[in-house]
Structure formats: structure tokens, C-alpha cells
Design a protein around this motif. Structure first.
Motif, PDB file in Angstrom:
ATOM      1  N   GLN A 387       0.820  -1.169   0.019  1.00 60.52           N
ATOM      2  CA  GLN A 387      -0.049   0.042   0.148  1.00 60.52           C
ATOM      3  C   GLN A 387       0.927   1.309   0.012  1.00 60.52           C
ATOM      4  O   GLN A 387       2.075   1.338   0.618  1.00 60.52           O
ATOM      5  CB  GLN A 387      -0.948   0.064   1.183  1.00 60.52           C
ATOM      6  N   GLY A 388       0.463   2.324  -0.549  1.00 55.23           N
ATOM      7  CA  GLY A 388       1.102   3.688  -0.591  1.00 55.23           C
ATOM      8  C   GLY A 388       0.958   4.144   0.861  1.00 55.23           C
ATOM      9  O   GLY A 388       0.318   3.517   1.791  1.00 55.23           O
ATOM     10  N   GLU A 389       1.584   5.086   1.188  1.00 53.00           N
ATOM     11  CA  GLU A 389       1.803   5.999   2.375  1.00 53.00           C
ATOM     12  C   GLU A 389       0.524   6.427   3.111  1.00 53.00           C
ATOM     13  O   GLU A 389      -0.110   6.091   3.998  1.00 53.00           O
ATOM     14  CB  GLU A 389       2.607   7.060   2.366  1.00 53.00           C
ATOM     15  N   LYS A 390      -0.124   6.944   2.002  1.00 48.54           N
ATOM     16  CA  LYS A 390      -1.611   7.571   2.475  1.00 48.54           C
ATOM     17  C   LYS A 390      -2.478   6.504   2.939  1.00 48.54           C
ATOM     18  O   LYS A 390      -3.311   6.488   3.850  1.00 48.54           O
ATOM     19  CB  LYS A 390      -1.749   8.723   1.429  1.00 48.54           C
ATOM     20  N   GLU A 391      -2.588   5.503   1.747  1.00 51.08           N
ATOM     21  CA  GLU A 391      -3.472   4.428   1.885  1.00 51.08           C
ATOM     22  C   GLU A 391      -3.509   3.711   3.260  1.00 51.08           C
ATOM     23  O   GLU A 391      -4.432   3.292   3.960  1.00 51.08           O
ATOM     24  CB  GLU A 391      -3.524   3.888   0.832  1.00 51.08           C
ATOM     25  N   TRP A 392      -2.138   3.378   3.580  1.00 51.62           N
ATOM     26  CA  TRP A 392      -1.625   2.797   4.672  1.00 51.62           C
ATOM     27  C   TRP A 392      -2.177   3.604   5.999  1.00 51.62           C
ATOM     28  O   TRP A 392      -2.704   2.979   6.877  1.00 51.62           O
ATOM     29  CB  TRP A 392      -0.061   2.300   4.727  1.00 51.62           C
ATOM     30  N   THR A 393      -1.743   4.754   6.200  1.00 51.01           N
ATOM     31  CA  THR A 393      -1.775   5.586   7.383  1.00 51.01           C
ATOM     32  C   THR A 393      -3.310   5.818   7.648  1.00 51.01           C
ATOM     33  O   THR A 393      -3.813   5.713   8.839  1.00 51.01           O
ATOM     34  CB  THR A 393      -0.975   7.088   7.383  1.00 51.01           C
ATOM     35  N   GLU A 394      -4.082   5.712   6.534  1.00 50.84           N
ATOM     36  CA  GLU A 394      -5.323   6.142   6.844  1.00 50.84           C
ATOM     37  C   GLU A 394      -6.204   4.752   7.285  1.00 50.84           C
ATOM     38  O   GLU A 394      -7.016   4.939   8.024  1.00 50.84           O
ATOM     39  CB  GLU A 394      -6.285   6.358   5.569  1.00 50.84           C
TER      40      GLU A 394
END
Length: 977
Positions: A387-394
Motif C-alpha cells: 500500500q502507498g503511504e497515505k492509504e496505509w496510514t488512513e
């Protein structure tokens, strides 16, 4: 030195275990001839080099500095003429002759040796980086840049020569029916020789990249043309073929990586759960935590309840939480931290991560009454995260919100390829976070590829510094040495924390450092034996075969780190889709590879001495099946310090001061430089330095004993004079050479136990994760009388209960129930361990250092054994793991064994047979090597029996006859294993 300045230390080439300077000195010691030399990078000046030269058994190191024009020169004393050179090769040639300012001419170049494990192949192969300028091979860590102007002029010369004399020959050949321009081919082939080698290097790197992304067809090895024996006229054909292969590979790789990187968006489902609000006590001794949704968690305090260790710990955590919630403090004394690590295996995560972040699963897990309590800080490290950074942190924030109903704030997220480290805090703590830094280090393919490496995040929580590291180390059961080197490279290169602490590696820059990741250390045991032990839950037996445990025991990795005891099954390699079975066979194009079940995924930590930190859980999930790794988790309670107001009210103008009455140090080096000590601390307004040492001796080869009297040491004046502030402070000491300003060892000293009368401290010196010596001294910390008031911290008296304390616990709580909650005194006196004894003032922590005291090593050990932990024990949190003693099979008795010592065979019972390494070496008359062997991890006779000649060399036994004598007289206890 005839006017040329020396530099005492630096970074050796691809040095093992992080001890770069020591490795460089070891290479020269092995060479053994005056005039042996090598060149390495300088530690103290970026972009500079260090020339290391052996003369009369000592290593003399000179700094090589580039000027504004890129010319290189050996640094000289003021007034001495400077000789400049275009390249390192030219400089070496210039100093071949005597009387050039060095202690000896440069006679014998020393190349880099191959480390054990370097010959192994794999997707993270790390080639040796050795540059050899003609005609002398000089060891260096980076190949010098190509001299483009010189190369351009050579090519222009070739083309001019062709146009002037060979073009007419080609034209004539065409007139006579020739099919090609033979001379032009020869000219272009010669001109493109450099390009040919550059493409070879690029293609080698791309081969590794292809393996990383499981490229199905790797055409390089099959289509790469062989150039052996070909003349310049064939070079052009070879080059064109390579370019064609390169273009094809680049195109196919791009499509392959694009396919791997396609991410599918996940839909999140909000789970109804409970968020925590204040807890209260009511008779009859029932602890209740109120939650929304009209639910109550009831914790009844009875003999039965507190007889369980898990219940006792949970109760103490609830007490701490209640005391924190209802204290009148504006800033917290105690916070909770969650650290997690998960190799996601390139697959999307499940819809909810709740079992991971609530520590639900196997191992040491929290009680159900505390499992859903929200933590102050969450740090989640992942590897192979698609997953990308934003998708993972969300995704993580949604999971946290689903059961805490708290909108956690993101402190930072740092990525390296598919490695991620994300840190979150409660909204109420956002203003307390400052000085945030992020960094990453690549350790794949000669530290150039990010498929392996580490990411880090650091910050201050009020005045307490935190560091978090997530790493992915080299895979493969046989690559233990490579993993150790990965760790050393990360410790050395990860740039986190205060920039003024650049002399200290990352393991000493923070009050608390947490290190998690897929460390990839395996179990050295047959797979069927592992499965049997796992089914019987015999984890202690398995830990004895754990590579990380063994390397920590030998002090080759994670020196002075702690790890909670492991009581959960190995987290790798499971069959995806369930946790019922291990899939230990991996089928590859090269054959079947065995990946035995192992604890690859780990969480360790390292904290300054005399700080408060307790590990409350350590385990893995059992319901997340998307990867062949199970996520691991650990939680901690940590004491934190508040920001202190400088210049507070005082009845007098008197200031606190720290007086150093004398310091002694033992440093591992073959040099003869003078040294000074740097003092760093957040309680000082600037870095303070001592004068150079006033005593120095070399009684043992490769070790210096240094001394500073009180006159050489500075008086330190803290910026705040209050006792409450000073008892939470630490001094960082760094021993540096006076000529090269490079570190030989660092340590951290806590002020808490030094306040009052003159007290002695004693610490190990480390450098880049390796033990480098010892330091001790006497310190007097003076605090003005009107500044000596302190406040007891919330965590000061609370500890886990024991059933024997139940009666006192009941009475304490009952007596407090008649008062309002805001007046509760919950500083309950639970049984705690006595403080560890202080070291004897006349002995070093390491028994090997007794030889510097001028007394017999054996007698000193018998009279005053030092307070060190059993070398057979690896500590896991506050628990000890006893490593097995090796024996020689049935009936073996070392004292009744027959042996040969000193070359003569003794056919009798050796009632006085050696019981320790020191005794064995003393018997052989080689006791001078005790210290070097001990510092390299060879301080236990059972493990010493497996030492090799290479190990002896690395420990400083440079004399071949001495090595042979030791190897011939080892106790024969390994033969029957």
C-alpha cells in the motif's frame, strides 16, 4: 612525524560489526610489515580520506583533504609545504620515497579481506567495494569519480588519429570490396572500453532488481556476451549487444514493477467498540472502568484475582492510569507506547487490524480489562507493504478510531521502497511533540538498493527523546554475518536525533530507542526438531538455537539492547490463509529452499540507565492470515520528563555544578595519539571538552590505558540547578583523538545516582554498536540546599503485585476509600528488587581489564568478582535465558580429562585444568590476549572451544605461532556434538 599531521581513526572499508577503524588497524596488523598502508574514508571530515600506515607495530593515520579544485593533499602542520595531487594513486606514488614527511614510505598496499559470508549469493548480495589505483591497490570505500576531462581528451585523440591516418585506409578498403570499416570499429571499440565496463556494472545491478521483483525471465546471464580474448575490433559488437539486452530488460522490468505496484483500494468497516473514560474505586474493592454504550468493565480485587501474574499486572496498570487521570499535574509522568512490526508479504492487509493494535493473540498479552485501553503513542513498522503511504496510514487511523473513538494524529511516516514506519499520538499530546526527524538507510546490494535497510523516526516528547527504527535485514539462514553487518551499517548511517550528537551512533542518541522489523535471524536447528518443540511449547529450547540470541550473546549485534522473553511460536514461515501449519519449503527456479520456522520478526529496545520503562506485552496475532509472517506487538509504560523552566525562583544565587575528580579509560586501538573527552548533555548549554590525557600506557597489545586528572577535566555547570531536573539528566561521554577528532568510544552516565557525595561511575565504551573499551571515574554533583526538593513520580512506587502483598494492598486501599478520589494516596509499597550493587572502586566491569590493575588476573577474580551478568545468560527484559553448557558427551569431565598443553602431552589427570579462558591462556603463557578475546565475545571456555584461526586474528592474536599454540590446546568438547 616531520611536520605531517596525523588522524587517529576513521572508517575502514566494509568493516565487520561496525568497528571500522578497528578493522582497518586489524588489516594492517595482519600485514605486519613496516610500510604497509591502506586508504579509507575519514570519519571526522566528510569527503576526506585517511591514510593508515603501519610502523613499529603502531598504526599512524594521516588525513587527506581535497581543496576547492579537487586536488588532494596530506594535511600538514602550519608552515610545512603542502604537496597536492590529482588522484589518490598519484598521492601514493608521491609518498613512495623516504623523507616525505611520513614516518615511513608507502611500501606495501593492503587490500580489503573477504568477510565470512561474502561468498554467498542471493538477492541482497553485497559486493566488496575496493578501489585499486594503478600501480598500487589502495583499499577505499568509494571508487573515485572518473576524470571526465582526461577521458574526453583521450577519445578526441583517438578520433583525430583515425581521421588523420586510418580513414584513408578504410576508404581504400571499401573501394577494394571490404564489407565494413575495420579501422573505425577498432577505434570505437577502444574508445568505448570504459562504457563497456559501466554497462556491465549497471546490468549487474539490474539483475538484482529483477530478482527483487521476481522477474520471470532474466536474460542477462544467457545473452551477455563473453569478451574474453576479443580484440578492440570486437568491442563495438559486444557493446551493441549489451545495449540491446539493456534496453529489453529496462522495458520488461518497467512493466513488471508497474504490475507489482497496482494497489486496490480497501473499504473500511467501522467496528462498534468501547472508548475509555475515568475509572473509579468503590467498595467492596471493585475497580470499574466506565465506557460509552452503557457498558462497564468490572475488575474485582480478590485473592483469586491477584494470584494470576496477568491479573496483577493489569491491576497495576489500572492503578497507574487512575492516578495519572486524577493527578493535578499539567504534564504526564507516564505514557504508554505500542510498537508493532509486520512483514506483509506484498499482500493487502485485512479490513481490520484491531487484533494487532490491541495485542490480541499469542505470547504475553494484556488482560481483557486493559487490552482496549488506548495507548499514547503507536509506532507501526511494516516490510513488503504494497500500500502507498497515505492509504496505509488512513487504514491504521481508521482501525484505531474504530475501538478508541479517538482521532489519532500522525507524527510522521517514513518509507524506503516497500518499508514503512508510521507513528501516531493522541491529540492531547500533539503539542508535546517537537524536534521530529526522519531518515532511511539502504543496505541492499552494497548499500545502494532499498529492498533491504531501515527507516527511522525520532522526536522529543516534552524533554524525553524517542527513537523508532524499522528494518528489513538480509534473508537466508546462512547469512548471519551479513545481517550483523546490516545492523552495523544502520547504526552508523541512520541520521536521526540531535545533530550535535553526530559523534554518537543512533543507539546512544535517545532516552529510549525502539528497534523492530523483519530481522531475518533464523533457528539453527533441523525443521522436524523445531516443529516438535513448537508443538510442545518448548520455546526456551528453541531460543538456544536462535541466531539473534547467539549473536547478542557473542556481542556481535544489538549490543546492550533488551528483548522481552519470547513465549509465542515462531512468526515465519506460515502457509497463507491460516496459522495451522508452517510452509517451510520454498520452490524456486534454482531448486527447493528450506526456510525453517523462525522468529524473524522482533522488537527490541535500548534505554538510558536509571530511566523508567517496563514491557507489558510481547506476542503475535493468530488471526491475520494474509502474509506468511504474523504481526508482532509489544507495549511499554515509560516515564517521561516535563519541560523545565530555566531560571526559576531561588532563595540564593548559588548554582549547581558537576565536578569530575578523575577519569580512566581503556581504549581498543593500535595507535599512539593523545585523547580528550567531550561531554554532551541537554542540561549543558554547550559541548564541554577536557584537556588531553596526562597519562597513557600500553601494557597489552592493541589497547591503551588513558588517564585524566581533575586538572584536565572541566567543571560542568547545568542550565538548571533544581534537584528534580538534574536527577533525570544524563551525560554522554565521547573519547576522541586529539589529532583526528574521531571517536574511539562513547557511553552514557546517569546523574541520578551521582548526586551528593563523590560517587564512582563505570561504563563500557562502545562505537558503532561494538564494544571498544571501558571507562570509569569519580564525579561529585552539587545541588544548592534550597533546590533539593523533589516530587515523587506517579510510577515511583507502583510495581506489579505479588500474592504475598495482598494483605497490605487490601488495607492500603481500604484506608484510602474513605477519601475523595482527588486525595487518594496510591503510592503503595509493593515488593521490589533491591538496587544492584555498585562496582568495586578498584576493579573494572570487564574482568579482562584486571590486567591493567597490576595484579594477578586469577587472584583478582577470586577475591573480588565483578558484578557482571553470567556470560551464559542472555537477558530478555527482566528475565534471564540460560544458554546450554556444551559438554563432551557421556562421562565427560573437564577436570578429569586428558590434555596436551604447551606442546607436551600430559598423560595424567589434570586436577587443575583450566575453568576459564583466562586460565587457559595463562597456562599457555599468552594471558596478554585475554582482553582482546573477551571484547570480541570469546570469554566463555565452552564457546571458546569452537574458535577458529580467523577469530583469533580478529581478536588481536597476530603471531601465527601463538594462534597455533591456542588452537592445539583447546578443550576437545565439540567433537561428540
Amino acid at each position: 612525524i616531520a611536520g605531517v599531521c596525523g588522524e587517529a581513526t576513521g572508517t575502514a572499508v566494509s568493516a565487520p560489526r561496525g568497528g571500522c577503524r578497528v578493522h582497518a588497524e586489524d588489516l594492517l596488523a595482519r600485514a605486519g610489515r613496516d610500510g604497509s598502508f591502506l586508504v579509507r574514508d575519514s570519519e571526522s571530515v566528510p569527503g576526506a580520506y585517511a591514510l593508515c600506515l603501519l610502523f613499529q607495530r603502531h598504526v599512524h593515520t594521516y588525513r587527506i583533504l581535497p581543496d576547492v579544485d579537487g586536488l588532494l593533499a596530506v594535511q600538514t602542520s602550519q608552515g610545512v609545504q603542502v604537496n597536492c595531487f590529482r588522484t589518490l594513486g598519484d598521492l601514493v606514488l608521491g609518498y613512495q620515497h623516504p623523507h616525505k614527511g611520513l614516518v615511513s614510505p608507502l611500501l606495501y598496499p593492503v587490500g580489503r579481506d573477504m568477510e565470512p559470508g561474502d561468498e554467498s549469493s542471493g538477492d541482497d548480495e553485497k559486493p566488496g567495494l575496493v578501489w585499486s589505483p594503478s600501480p598500487f591497490p589502495v583499499s577505499g570505500s568509494i571508487a573515485p569519480p572518473l576524470n571526465t576531462s582526461r577521458y574526453r581528451s583521450e577519445v578526441v585523440g583517438l578520433l583525430s588519429e583515425y581521421l588523420r591516418s586510418e580513414l584513408p585506409l578504410d576508404v581504400e578498403g571499401l573501394r577494394r570490396g571490404a564489407t565494413g570499416l575495420r579501422h573505425l570499429h577498432q577505434t570505437l571499440g577502444t574508445a568505448c572500453q570504459g562504457l563497456n565496463s559501466e554497462i556491465d556494472l549497471i546490468m549487474s545491478s539490474l539483475e538484482t532488481l529483477a530478482k527483487v521483483f521476481d522477474h520471470p525471465i532474466c536474460p542477462l546471464t544467457s545473452t551477455k556476451p563473453q569478451n574474453t580474448g576479443r580484440g578492440p575490433d570486437m568491442e563495438l559488437d559486444s557493446l551493441l549487444c549489451k545495449i540491446s539486452v539493456l534496453v529489453s530488460l529496462l522495458s520488461s522490468l518497467e512493466k513488471r514493477i508497474a504490475g507489482k505496484s497496482c494497489l486496490k483500494h480497501l473499504k473500511f468497516s467501522k467496528l462498534q467498540s468501547r472508548g475509555h473514560i475515568p475509572m473509579y474505586f468503590v467498595p467492596p474493592l471493585i475497580c470499574m472502568c466506565f465506557y460509552p454504550l452503557d457498558s462497564i468493565v468490572v475488575f474485582t480485587l480478590t485473592e483469586n484475582t491477584l494470584s494470576s501474574l496477568q491479573k496483577r499486572e493489569a491491576f497495576c496498570q489500572l492503578l497507574q492510569l487512575m492516578k495519572t487521570r486524577h493527578s493535578r499535574l499539567s504534564e504526564p509522568d507516564l505514557i504508554s507506547v505500542f510498537v508493532g512490526s509486520w512483514n506483509m508479504g506484498g499482500s493487502p492487509p485485512p479490513r481490520s487490524l484491531q487484533s494487532w493494535v490491541t495485542c490480541c493473540g499469542l505470547g504475553r498479552t494484556p488482560d481483557e480489562s486493559t487490552a482496549l485501553l488506548p495507548h499514547d503513542i503507536y509506532a507501526l513498522g511494516t516490510q513488503e507493504n504494497s500500500q502507498g503511504e497515505k492509504e496505509w496510514t488512513e487504514h491504521v487511523k481508521a482501525t484505531l478510531h474504530s475501538y478508541t473513538h479517538i482521532e489519532y494524529k500522525q507524527v510522521a511516516v517514513q518509507s524506503l521502497w516497500n518499508m514503512r514506519l508510521a507513528v501516531f499520538v493522541k491529540p492531547e499530546h500533539e503539542s508535546r511533540i517537537s524536534h521530529m526527524n526522519t531518515a532511511s538507510v539502504k543496505t541492499g546490494l552494497g548499500n545502494t538498493l532499498g529492498n533491504k535497510g531501515a527507516v527511522g523516526v525520532s522526536f522529543l516528547f516534552n524533554s524525553t527523546s524517542f527513537g523508532f527504527v524499522n528494518c528489513h535485514l538480509t534473508s537466508g539462514s546462512e547469512k548471519v554475518v551479513r545481517r550483523n553487518q546490516n545492523f552495523a551499517d544502520i547504526v552508523r548511517l541512520l541520521s536521526l536525533g540531535d545533530r550535535q550528537l553526530s559523534a554518537f551512533d543512533v543507539s546512544l542518541r535517545f532516552t529510549h530507542l525502539f528497534w523492530c522489523g523483519d530481522l531475518n535471524y533464523r533457528l539453527d536447528l533441523d525443521v522436524q526438531d523445531i516443529l516438535k518443540h513448537v508443538s510442545n511449547r518448548e520455546f526456551d529450547e528453541l531460543m538456544c538455537a536462535d541466531q539473534l540470541t547467539q549473536e547478542r550473546h557473542k556481542r556481535k549485534a544489538f549490543l546492550h539492547f533488551k528483548e522481552e522473553k519470547i513465549v509465542f511460536p515462531p512468526t515465519y514461515r506460515y502457509e497463507r490463509g491460516s496459522r495451522d501449519s508452517y510452509l517451510w519449503q520454498k520452490y524456486k527456479t534454482s531448486g527447493v529452499r528450506v526456510n525453517v520456522p523462525s522468529w524473524c520478526d522482533r522488537i527490541l529496545w535500548k534505554s538510558y540507565s536509571e530511566t523508567h520503562i517496563t514491557c507489558n506485552s510481547y506476542g503475535c496475532t493468530d488471526d491475520i492470515f494474509t502474509s506468511d509472517h504474523s504481526p508482532v506487538f509489544a507495549t511499554f509504560h515509560i516515564g517521561v520528563t516535563s519541560k523545565f523552566k530555566i531560571g526559576g525562583p531561588s532563595l540564593s544565587m548559588e548554582r549547581a555544578w558537576i565536578e569530575l575528580e578523575g577519569i580512566e579509560a581503556i581504549v581498543k586501538t593500535a595507535g599512539k595519539a593523545k585523547f580528550f573527552i567531550e561531554f554532551h548533555s541537554s542540561c549543558l548549554d554547550e559541548i564541554r571538552r577536557s584537556i588531553e590525557n596526562d597519562s597513557q600506557s600500553c601494557d597489552v597489545p592493541c589497547f591503551l590505558k588513558l588517564g585524566w586528572s581533575s586538572k584536565q577535566l572541566p567543571k560542568l555547570l547545568p542550565i538548571v540547578s533544581d534537584m528534580e531536573f538534574l536527577q533525570d539528566q544524563h551525560l554522554l561521554l565521547c573519547v576522541k583523538s586529539c589529532d583526528g577528532f574521531e571517536s574511539y568510544g562513547e557511553c552514557c552516565v546517569a546523574l541520578r545516582s551521582l548526586i551528593g557525595a563523590a560517587e564512582q561511575f563505570e561504563m563500557f565504551l562502545t562505537h558503532r554498536g561494538e564494544e571498544m573499551g571501558s571507562i570509569r571515574g569519580r564525579v561529585r554533583v552539587h545541588v544548592p540546599k534550597d533546590r533539593r526538593g523533589t516530587r515523587e513520580k506517579i510510577y515511583g512506587r507502583l510495581a506489579c503485585c505479588h500474592p504475598a502483598n495482598l494483605s497490605s494492598l487490601h488495607s492500603a486501599l481500604l484506608s484510602s476509600l474513605c477519601y475523595p478520589l482527588s486525595h487518594y494516596d496510591l503510592s503503595i509499597h509493593f515488593r521490589s528488587s533491591p538496587p544492584p550493587p555498585k562496582p568495586a572502586p578498584s576493579s573494572y566491569t570487564n574482568p579482562a581489564y584486571f590486567i591493567f590493575e597490576g595484579v594477578s588476573v586469577l587472584r583478582r577474580v577470586e577475591e573480588a568478582p565483578p558484578p557482571r551478568r553470567d556470560p551464559q545468560v542472555v537477558w530478555a527484559g527482566e528475565s534471564a535465558l540460560q544458554l546450554p553448557k556444551l559438554s563432551g558427551g557421556r562421562g565427560y569431565d573437564r577436570k578429569s580429562a586428558q590434555g596436551c598443553f604447551g606442546g607436551g602431552c600430559l598423560m595424567q589427570v589434570l586436577r587443575g585444568a583450566p575453568e576459564t579462558v583466562r586460565e587457559l591462556l595463562s597456562t599457555l603463557g599468552l594471558q596478554n590476549y585475554t582482553l582482546g578475546l573477551s571484547l570480541n565475545g570469546w570469554d566463555d571456555l565452552d564457546y571458546f572451544s569452537g574458535i577458529t584461526e580467523e577469530d583469533l586474528r580478529a581478536a588481536g592474536v597476530s603471531n601465527p605461532s601463538h594462534r597455533r599454540r591456542i588452537l592445539e590446546n583447546l578443550p576437545r568438547i565439540w567433537d561428540s556434538l
